[in-house]
Design an enzyme around this catalytic site. Structure first.
Site, PDB file in Angstrom:
ATOM      1  CG  HIS A  15      -2.068   0.922   1.102  1.00 58.26           C
ATOM      2  ND1 HIS A  15      -1.991   2.255   1.397  1.00 58.26           N
ATOM      3  CD2 HIS A  15      -3.330   0.694   0.667  1.00 58.26           C
ATOM      4  CE1 HIS A  15      -3.157   2.809   1.151  1.00 58.26           C
ATOM      5  NE2 HIS A  15      -3.988   1.893   0.705  1.00 58.26           N
ATOM      6  CG  ASP A  24      -8.401  -4.616  -2.744  1.00 54.29           C
ATOM      7  OD1 ASP A  24      -9.625  -4.472  -2.616  1.00 54.29           O
ATOM      8  OD2 ASP A  24      -7.642  -3.712  -3.121  1.00 54.29           O
TER       9      ASP A  24
HETATM   10  N1  CMC Z   1       4.168  -7.470  -4.862  1.00 56.36           N
HETATM   11  C1  CMC Z   1       5.518  -7.405  -5.066  1.00 56.36           C
HETATM   12  N2  CMC Z   1       6.266  -6.304  -4.885  1.00 56.36           N
HETATM   13  C2  CMC Z   1       5.639  -5.192  -4.449  1.00 56.36           C
HETATM   14  C3  CMC Z   1       4.244  -5.176  -4.207  1.00 56.36           C
HETATM   15  C4  CMC Z   1       3.519  -6.363  -4.423  1.00 56.36           C
HETATM   16  N3  CMC Z   1       2.196  -6.401  -4.208  1.00 56.36           N
HETATM   17  N4  CMC Z   1       3.885  -3.929  -3.788  1.00 56.36           N
HETATM   18  C5  CMC Z   1       4.999  -3.179  -3.788  1.00 56.36           C
HETATM   19  N5  CMC Z   1       6.067  -3.945  -4.183  1.00 56.36           N
HETATM   20  C6  CMC Z   1       7.466  -3.522  -4.254  1.00 56.36           C
HETATM   21  C7  CMC Z   1       7.674  -2.459  -5.313  1.00 56.36           C
HETATM   22  O1  CMC Z   1       7.950  -3.057  -6.570  1.00 56.36           O
HETATM   23  C8  CMC Z   1       8.859  -1.704  -4.742  1.00 56.36           C
HETATM   24  O2  CMC Z   1      10.020  -2.532  -4.942  1.00 56.36           O
HETATM   25  P1  CMC Z   1      11.491  -1.810  -5.086  1.00 56.36           P
HETATM   26  O3  CMC Z   1      11.701  -1.011  -3.840  1.00 56.36           O
HETATM   27  O4  CMC Z   1      12.426  -2.970  -5.237  1.00 56.36           O
HETATM   28  O5  CMC Z   1      11.396  -0.964  -6.334  1.00 56.36           O
HETATM   29  C9  CMC Z   1       8.584  -1.714  -3.237  1.00 56.36           C
HETATM   30  O6  CMC Z   1       7.758  -2.868  -3.020  1.00 56.36           O
HETATM   31  C10 CMC Z   1       7.902  -0.507  -2.696  1.00 56.36           C
HETATM   32  O7  CMC Z   1       6.709  -0.266  -3.411  1.00 56.36           O
HETATM   33  P2  CMC Z   1       5.802   0.976  -2.994  1.00 56.36           P
HETATM   34  O8  CMC Z   1       6.530   2.238  -3.249  1.00 56.36           O
HETATM   35  O9  CMC Z   1       5.302   0.692  -1.633  1.00 56.36           O
HETATM   36  O10 CMC Z   1       4.599   0.825  -4.009  1.00 56.36           O
HETATM   37  P3  CMC Z   1       3.619   1.965  -4.541  1.00 56.36           P
HETATM   38  O11 CMC Z   1       3.275   2.897  -3.445  1.00 56.36           O
HETATM   39  O12 CMC Z   1       4.172   2.563  -5.785  1.00 56.36           O
HETATM   40  O13 CMC Z   1       2.353   1.087  -4.960  1.00 56.36           O
HETATM   41  C11 CMC Z   1       0.579  -0.413  -4.651  1.00 56.36           C
HETATM   42  C12 CMC Z   1       1.379   0.711  -4.018  1.00 56.36           C
HETATM   43  C13 CMC Z   1      -0.650  -0.710  -3.784  1.00 56.36           C
HETATM   44  C14 CMC Z   1       0.066   0.012  -6.044  1.00 56.36           C
HETATM   45  C15 CMC Z   1       1.488  -1.670  -4.767  1.00 56.36           C
HETATM   46  O14 CMC Z   1       1.852  -2.122  -3.492  1.00 56.36           O
HETATM   47  C16 CMC Z   1       0.814  -2.797  -5.546  1.00 56.36           C
HETATM   48  O15 CMC Z   1       0.883  -2.805  -6.766  1.00 56.36           O
HETATM   49  N6  CMC Z   1       0.151  -3.769  -4.840  1.00 56.36           N
HETATM   50  C17 CMC Z   1      -0.595  -4.807  -5.511  1.00 56.36           C
HETATM   51  C18 CMC Z   1      -1.934  -4.248  -5.990  1.00 56.36           C
HETATM   52  C19 CMC Z   1      -2.897  -4.033  -4.850  1.00 56.36           C
HETATM   53  O16 CMC Z   1      -3.078  -4.898  -4.004  1.00 56.36           O
HETATM   54  N7  CMC Z   1      -3.566  -2.867  -4.863  1.00 56.36           N
HETATM   55  C20 CMC Z   1      -4.601  -2.530  -3.861  1.00 56.36           C
HETATM   56  C21 CMC Z   1      -4.150  -1.420  -2.955  1.00 56.36           C
HETATM   57  S1  CMC Z   1      -5.192  -1.242  -1.498  1.00 56.36           S
HETATM   58  C22 CMC Z   1      -6.763  -0.814  -2.036  1.00 56.36           C
HETATM   59  C23 CMC Z   1      -6.794   0.376  -2.934  1.00 56.36           C
HETATM   60  O17 CMC Z   1      -6.184   1.407  -2.685  1.00 56.36           O
HETATM   61  O18 CMC Z   1      -7.501   0.310  -3.898  1.00 56.36           O
END
Ligand code: CMC
Length: 429
Positions: A306, A363
């Site tokens: 998240h 989710d």
């Molecule tokens: N699986 C694998 N790696 C992950 C995931 C995941 N679900 N989420 C984040 N990472 C990695 C990301 O690639 C990054 O790696 P690195 O530091 O090596 O580049 C690191 O963790 C930090 O990511 P972040 O900055 O926390 O991610 P973000 O803020 O850009 O994105 C997110 C947040 C929710 C889009 C992402 O965690 C994700 O894609 N999760 C899966 C989709 C999901 O479950 N979405 C629902 C979110 S909650 C309900 C809502 O808001 O709708």
């Protein structure tokens, strides 16, 4: 006490005011930065940008805290229901009996959509995604409230808000019935909000759907837990559209589009698809975890991570417990729940997820509950949208009531070609 920060840019000293929120969150007000220095700020994905002041929802992502209008989500989940919580979010306080009655009556009176809207459903292919139908139909609803264009957004706000909350559920159920080729079931004023939704989804003209209290309670909880979540992608979209003084229906329809993506609300559908894929491939989850850590695999552990929470999402904790309780009460065993629990345990003990502080989000388990209620996977994000409607409406209201509100218009750092001359077509080969 007013405080400031001092920054030095190109030898010039600039004093900028700070803003402190009611929970101690600190921000630097940079509104004079460009005028004074020529610089703008660049913040990819808005990770450090406060786009507004808001009094609706508070999140402390480090501690895993979520409060609507100051009330902890755990208390609302235990003692409130979706409609009372919707009122709280939109109007800023828990309703007294009279307020709640007026609000509930408004919802009941506005549950049916205009008869002419039914014909719109005929135009969609049977396999249309219900999120596409939902956004189109919410926008189309504005055509049946012409006062939306003739008066200001604040006139009739209460009835428009009630119409939206009530009708989003009717539109969602009608789109599901349409996808099955089954007759539409009209709302029944004898039922409360969530029971009425299940009735419109699953009753038949010749057979009333037997409403189970534990099913109604579980779905109502899902709606309540999704009701607001401060400046996420869809809510920011609603605010963006509302800032141009577009109407409530147009703003909410845009929110539905933003919610649809798998990184946002679409994740609940993506989680179940991921768990199903893992089950069919005979993987116990370990192979998937390896793939999710590999940036070249194109896979992510859906339902994990998240932008704001660096701790267990408090909504996920509540949903996980509700999921266990519902499945036990209804005597349902779902192999996907076992896979989800194994995945969670593996991820929470894996250094990749631990170091990045990735935990299950709202989710991760909500889809298992919705499967138990026999809600089809394609409808999951629609359920999220029904739940999020009060939050979008409350954010719309904040913009509408803010006399200082300006149109949202970020800047950019241009990195394209510098000035060059137009070349006539015949000279381009
Ligand atoms: N699986 C694998 N790696 C992950 C995931 C995941 N679900 N989420 C984040 N990472 C990695 C990301 O690639 C990054 O790696 P690195 O530091 O090596 O580049 C690191 O963790 C930090 O990511 P972040 O900055 O926390 O991610 P973000 O803020 O850009 O994105 C997110 C947040 C929710 C889009 C992402 O965690 C994700 O894609 N999760 C899966 C989709 C999901 O479950 N979405 C629902 C979110 S909650 C309900 C809502 O808001 O709708």
């Amino acid at each position: 006490m007013k405080t400031t920060v001092r920054i030095g840019i190109d030898g010039k000293d600039l004093e900028l005011p700070t803003v402190v929120g009611s929970e101690g969150e600190r921000a630097i007000d940079i509104s004079s930065l460009r005028k004074e220095t020529g610089y703008i700020t660049l913040d990819d994905g808005y990770g450090n940008t406060g786009s507004c002041r808001s009094a609706i929802t508070f999140i402390d992502g480090e501690k895993g805290i979520l409060r609507y209008r100051g009330i902890p989500i755990e208390q609302l989940a235990e003692h409130s229901n979706f409609i009372e919580t919707a009122y709280l979010i939109i109007y800023g306080h828990l309703p007294n009996r009279a307020e709640l009655r007026v609000f509930s009556d408004l919802l009941t009176d506005n549950a049916t959509i205009h008869e002419a809207m039914r014909h719109h459903f005929e135009g969609f292919p049977a396999d249309a995604h219900p999120m596409a139908i939902l956004s189109s139909m919410i926008n189309a609803s504005s055509c049946f409230s012409p006062e939306l264009w003739q008066t200001s957004n604040s006139d009739h706000f209460e009835s428009h808000a009630a119409k939206l909350i009530s009708q989003v559920r009717t539109i969602a159920a009608f789109s599901y019935r349409k996808s099955l080729g089954r007759p539409i079931i009209y709302p029944n004023p004898a039922y409360k909000y969530t029971a009425n939704f299940l009735h419109m989804m699953f009753s038949e003209p010749y057979r009333e759907y037997p409403l189970k209290p534990e099913f109604v309670k579980a779905l109502d909880l899902i709606f309540l837990l999704h009701a607001d979540h401060e400046q996420n992608c869809s809510t920011s979209t609603v605010r963006m559209v509302a800032s141009s003084q577009a109407n409530l229906f147009a703003s909410a329809a845009a929110g539905v589009c933003a919610l649809w993506g798998p990184l946002h609300g679409g994740a609940n559908q993506a989680v179940i698809e991921m768990l199903e894929q893992i089950r069919q491939s005979g993987d116990d989850g370990r192979r998937f975890i390896v793939a999710a850590k590999d940036k070249t695999s194109g896979k992510k552990l859906m339902g994990f991570g998240h932008r704001v929470y660096r701790n267990y999402d408090p909504r996920a904790k509540i949903i996980k417990k509700a999921c266990d309780e519902l499945l036990a009460a209804a005597n349902i065993s779902d192999p996907l729940l076992d896979i989800a629990k194994r995945l969670e345990e593996a991820a929470l003990n894996d250094s990749y997820f631990v170091e990045r502080r990735l935990y299950p989000n709202v989710d991760f388990y909500s889809g298992i509950i919705m499967r138990a209620l026999r809600i089809p996977t394609q409808m999951f994000t629609v359920i999220f949208a029904i739940g999020r409607m009060p939050g979008w409406i409350a954010n719309f209201k904040e913009i509408m009531e803010d006399t200082q509100s300006r149109i949202y218009r970020p800047r950019q750092v241009y990195v394209g070609p510098t000035a060059n001359d137009y070349v006539p077509l015949e000279q381009r080969d």
